[in-house]
Scaffold this motif. Structure first.
Motif, PDB file in Angstrom:
ATOM      1  N   GLY A  75      84.480  -7.097 -16.939  1.00  0.00           N
ATOM      2  CA  GLY A  75      85.605  -7.821 -16.381  1.00  0.00           C
ATOM      3  C   GLY A  75      86.670  -6.880 -15.867  1.00  0.00           C
ATOM      4  O   GLY A  75      86.466  -5.667 -15.757  1.00  0.00           O
ATOM      5  N   THR A  76      87.832  -7.439 -15.563  1.00  0.00           N
ATOM      6  CA  THR A  76      88.917  -6.657 -14.960  1.00  0.00           C
ATOM      7  C   THR A  76      90.168  -6.606 -15.827  1.00  0.00           C
ATOM      8  O   THR A  76      91.169  -6.014 -15.430  1.00  0.00           O
ATOM      9  N   SER A  77      90.134  -7.225 -17.010  1.00  0.00           N
ATOM     10  CA  SER A  77      91.324  -7.217 -17.867  1.00  0.00           C
ATOM     11  C   SER A  77      91.471  -5.858 -18.544  1.00  0.00           C
ATOM     12  O   SER A  77      90.616  -4.978 -18.423  1.00  0.00           O
ATOM     13  N   ASP A  78      92.569  -5.723 -19.323  1.00  0.00           N
ATOM     14  CA  ASP A  78      92.872  -4.432 -19.946  1.00  0.00           C
ATOM     15  C   ASP A  78      91.796  -4.000 -20.938  1.00  0.00           C
ATOM     16  O   ASP A  78      91.558  -2.806 -21.121  1.00  0.00           O
ATOM     17  N   ARG A  79      91.150  -4.951 -21.605  1.00  0.00           N
ATOM     18  CA  ARG A  79      90.131  -4.621 -22.609  1.00  0.00           C
ATOM     19  C   ARG A  79      88.721  -4.800 -22.064  1.00  0.00           C
ATOM     20  O   ARG A  79      87.766  -4.892 -22.827  1.00  0.00           O
ATOM     21  N   GLN A  80      88.597  -4.866 -20.739  1.00  0.00           N
ATOM     22  CA  GLN A  80      87.284  -5.010 -20.108  1.00  0.00           C
ATOM     23  C   GLN A  80      87.055  -3.866 -19.128  1.00  0.00           C
ATOM     24  O   GLN A  80      87.995  -3.196 -18.692  1.00  0.00           O
ATOM     25  N   PHE A  81      85.770  -3.676 -18.786  1.00  0.00           N
ATOM     26  CA  PHE A  81      85.394  -2.585 -17.893  1.00  0.00           C
ATOM     27  C   PHE A  81      84.437  -3.091 -16.817  1.00  0.00           C
ATOM     28  O   PHE A  81      83.794  -4.141 -16.973  1.00  0.00           O
ATOM     29  N   ALA A  82      84.359  -2.307 -15.758  1.00  0.00           N
ATOM     30  CA  ALA A  82      83.369  -2.555 -14.714  1.00  0.00           C
ATOM     31  C   ALA A  82      82.664  -1.228 -14.443  1.00  0.00           C
ATOM     32  O   ALA A  82      83.058  -0.473 -13.567  1.00  0.00           O
ATOM     33  N   GLY A  83      81.658  -0.933 -15.257  1.00  0.00           N
ATOM     34  CA  GLY A  83      80.927   0.331 -15.122  1.00  0.00           C
ATOM     35  C   GLY A  83      81.687   1.518 -15.663  1.00  0.00           C
ATOM     36  O   GLY A  83      81.919   2.494 -14.931  1.00  0.00           O
ATOM     37  N   PRO A  84      82.122   1.484 -16.935  1.00  0.00           N
ATOM     38  CA  PRO A  84      82.818   2.654 -17.498  1.00  0.00           C
ATOM     39  C   PRO A  84      81.895   3.864 -17.498  1.00  0.00           C
ATOM     40  O   PRO A  84      80.689   3.724 -17.693  1.00  0.00           O
ATOM     41  N   HIS A  85      82.457   5.039 -17.286  1.00  0.00           N
ATOM     42  CA  HIS A  85      81.630   6.236 -17.141  1.00  0.00           C
ATOM     43  C   HIS A  85      81.804   7.251 -18.274  1.00  0.00           C
ATOM     44  O   HIS A  85      80.894   7.488 -19.043  1.00  0.00           O
ATOM     45  N   PHE A  86      82.977   7.876 -18.342  1.00  0.00           N
ATOM     46  CA  PHE A  86      83.147   8.979 -19.284  1.00  0.00           C
ATOM     47  C   PHE A  86      84.319   8.711 -20.217  1.00  0.00           C
ATOM     48  O   PHE A  86      85.142   7.818 -19.980  1.00  0.00           O
ATOM     49  N   VAL A  87      84.388   9.490 -21.287  1.00  0.00           N
ATOM     50  CA  VAL A  87      85.396   9.272 -22.322  1.00  0.00           C
ATOM     51  C   VAL A  87      85.883  10.621 -22.843  1.00  0.00           C
ATOM     52  O   VAL A  87      85.129  11.604 -22.854  1.00  0.00           O
TER      53      VAL A  87
END
Length: 673
Positions: A545-557
């Motif tokens: 998703g697009t909210s603060d606690r959601q991702f769209a293809g997270p990559h690195f940390v």
């Protein structure tokens, strides 16, 4: 470095405790390590020994300590040749380059027979020139005290000017307050006078009417009390008409004005304004640590607007977080004439954008002066060419954003090895800040030191760079200077073979926090998993998703020094920061090509100051932010441009290593913290 003569060896032995392993110079306090056998093993300085002999035998100098050293040297050169202390009567005519000392012919055939020796006269001019250069360098530093003194004088002058300005401003404010006070009192008097005039007129009318009524009433009462019947009848009609007239008379029985007259002065806001009135502008920024970045620092296309970013720092190299520094930019032609106007934008966070447009081709000098002093690397050599002469690179190709780890939909040219710079020359660059590439390793292939779509990269504290070679499905390890060390892993499920782990659908980035927890980004599940070191799941957070606690293809940390989790959200074009247990803290970035914007961020790392370094995949660049997400600067990659950078890491010696997946190599750039 200490050398010894027969005269001073005894002095040093008395000066140093017998058990001491070091010697501290009584003059400059520099500490040196003594040889194993102590002071007596220090090397003799033959030059000083012979110089002392010259001073002692000079009949013209009754006070040797008052003689100039240069005069003594001249006497030695012009008079008797210097003799070898090891071979009596032998003149020192040769020079040993290995030992850096003069000697006689017997010495060249003895202890120095294996060394390279040359005639003394052949090297004396060379060494004199070298010493002259060193002296000139030292002399040039003598002017520093004058510069510091001048800055101190300017600072004091500015203080005096500021005090005068503050005094003048507050005197004007006091004058304005007195003027306002007088105006308020004048208005008060005027209003009061007008009200009193109305009231006095009404009062006069009432008093006059009252007098008439009292007179008529008194006459009537007298007639009724003391008049005869005839007299009453004679005046009755007249008195009745007068009393009736008085009764019908319209007297001003209601007040024509009121007594309302107050003074209301709103002082709270004024007090707050006064308390905050005026502010002092200053910064701790100094020129020699402040830096400039951007392609426009070295190369420009005529007729096009270019910008560079200046990042100011203090004397310790720490970033300055406030603006208002006095920055000046000058672009001049070879003949010294001004070549272009410049505009400077203060970002109010310690960084500044300097813009310019050049109209003609040629070589220019680009000077950036902070408080009148050149910043690091300034002046820069700037070359302007026609837009048609600028070579096209893969960075110029518009791409549709798609995860570079996949193949579907991403418009990618065949990766080619790039030249050292699109404006490269074979001449070594003299300006150290012009080329921040330290080295690159790799090309497309399957052998050692070759890669096919490398993704992750990490650096260890013992000087190793570890690279995840995605399509070759292996790990390669290199030293900090790029030397290949080892390679392991093939695709499969046997020991030593790489495969997906446990419940993860598509693990991408991984980091370890201060608690030893393993933080893993699952690119396909759009989640962040936190494991104990034994693999037991602690918690997870996220979702698509697009909210603060959601991702769209997270990559690195990455994990910062506060144990906060920093995740690059690829398709949401942002970087998100969470607490150690996954609570959302803040995010920064948006879709675009400007400062602080992303076109799909990938790799992320955190330096010792908490600054966040982010690989901007679609824009093929590396951006640097402070710990709150405010843009600071770029890593200068123009010497060997990136093409779809993926993972990045900080090496143990403080450089930035980045996996350049599109060029199938990894690169290490100088990082100016």
């Amino acid at each position: 470095k200490f050398t010894c003569t027969k005269t001073n060896s005894g002095c040093l032995q008395n000066y140093i405790p017998p058990e001491s392993l070091t010697l501290s110079c009584p003059v400059c306090r520099q500490t040196s390590i003594l040889p194993e056998k102590g002071v007596c093993a220090l090397q003799n300085n033959f030059f000083i020994t012979n110089l002392m002999e010259v001073l002692q035998r000079d009949p013209e100098c009754s006070r040797p300590e008052a003689c100039s050293v240069l005069e003594s040297v001249s006497a030695a050169v012009a008079g008797k040749p210097l003799c070898c202390p090891n071979h009596e009567g032998k003149v020192m005519e040769f020079y040993c380059e290995s030992c850096e000392t003069a000697m006689c012919l017997d010495c060249t055939e003895g202890e120095h027979r294996e060394h390279v020796t040359v005639p003394l006269r052949d090297v004396v001019e060379q060494h004199k020139a070298a010493l002259k250069t060193q002296l000139d360098a030292i002399h040039s530093r003598w002017g520093l005290d004058a510069l510091i003194g001048e800055i101190s004088r300017q600072l004091n002058d500015r203080k005096i000017e500021a005090i005068a300005e503050i005094t003048s401003t507050f005197e004007e404010l006091e004058k304005a307050l007195h003027q306002r006070k007088s105006a308020l009192i004048t208005d008060l008097e005027s209003i009061c006078s007008a009200k009193q005039k109305v009231l006095q007129a009404q009062l006069s009318s009432l008093l006059q009417g009252k007098e008439h009524i009292q007179s008529s009433c008194s006459f009537t009462e007298q007639a009724l009390s003391h008049g005869s019947a005839t007299e009453v009848l004679l005046v009755q009609k007249q008195m009745s008409e007068r009393v009736t007239a008085l009764a019908r008379h319209d007297f001003p029985e209601r007040p024509h004005q009121n007594a309302h007259l107050d003074c209301q002065v709103e002082t709270e806001g004024l007090r707050r304004s006064i308390q905050n009135l005026g502010f002092l502008l200053t910064t701790a920024a100094v020129a020699h640590t402040s830096v400039a970045t951007g392609e426009g620092l070295r190369h420009a296309a005529t007729g096009q607007h270019h910008t560079v970013t200046v990042t100011t720092k203090d004397k310790d190299g720490e970033l300055v977080r406030t603006g208002n520094a006095v920055l000046k930019a000058e672009i001049t032609s070879v003949d010294g004439s001004r070549a272009a106007d410049t505009e400077i934008t203060d970002n109010k966070n310690g960084t500044y954008e300097v813009g310019y447009t050049l109209r003609s081709e040629g070589e220019y000098s680009f000077a950036l002066l902070l408080y009148g002093q050149p910043i690091r690397g300034s002046p820069f050599r700037l070359r302007a060419v026609k837009p048609s002469d600028v070579p096209q690179s893969p960075d110029d190709v518009k791409r549709r954003v798609k995860s570079p780890s996949g193949t579907g939909g991403h418009i990618r040219q065949k990766a080619v090895r790039r030249p050292s710079s699109m404006y490269s020359t074979t001449k070594k660059k003299e300006n150290p800040i012009e080329d921040e590439l330290i080295y690159r390793v790799g090309s497309r292939g399957r052998e050692r030191g070759e890669f096919t779509n490398l993704q992750g990269i990490s650096a260890s504290s013992n000087g190793r760079v570890v690279v995840a070679d995605s399509n070759n499905q292996c790990i390669q390890v290199f030293s900090n200077d790029g030397q290949f060390k080892m390679r392991f892993g093939v695709r499969g499920r046997s020991p030593g073979q790489l495969r997906l782990l446990g419940r993860l659908m598509g693990p991408k980035g991984v980091a370890v926090d201060k608690n030893g927890h393993i933080i893993t980004v699952d690119n396909k599940a759009c989640c962040v998993f936190i494991f104990q070191s034994n693999g037991k799941l602690v918690t997870k957070f996220g979702g698509r998703g697009t909210s603060d606690r959601q991702f769209a293809g997270p990559h690195f940390v990455a994990v910062n020094n506060k144990n906060e989790i920093i995740v690059t959200d690829f398709h949401n074009h942002s970087v998100k920061v969470y607490s150690a247990d996954g609570e959302f803290l803040f995010k920064f970035g948006s879709h675009g090509e400007g400062n602080g914007q992303f076109n799909a961020p990938t790799g992320v790392a955190v330096d010792s100051n908490g600054n966040i370094i982010v690989a901007d995949w679609g824009n093929s660049r590396i951006q640097v932010f402070d710990s709150t997400g405010s843009f600071l600067s770029y890593i200068n990659t123009s010497a060997d441009p990136l093409y779809g950078p993926q993972g990045l890491a900080l090496t143990s010696d403080g450089h930035v290593a980045v996996a350049d997946s599109g060029n199938h190599c990894f690169k290490v750039y100088r990082y100016l913290q």
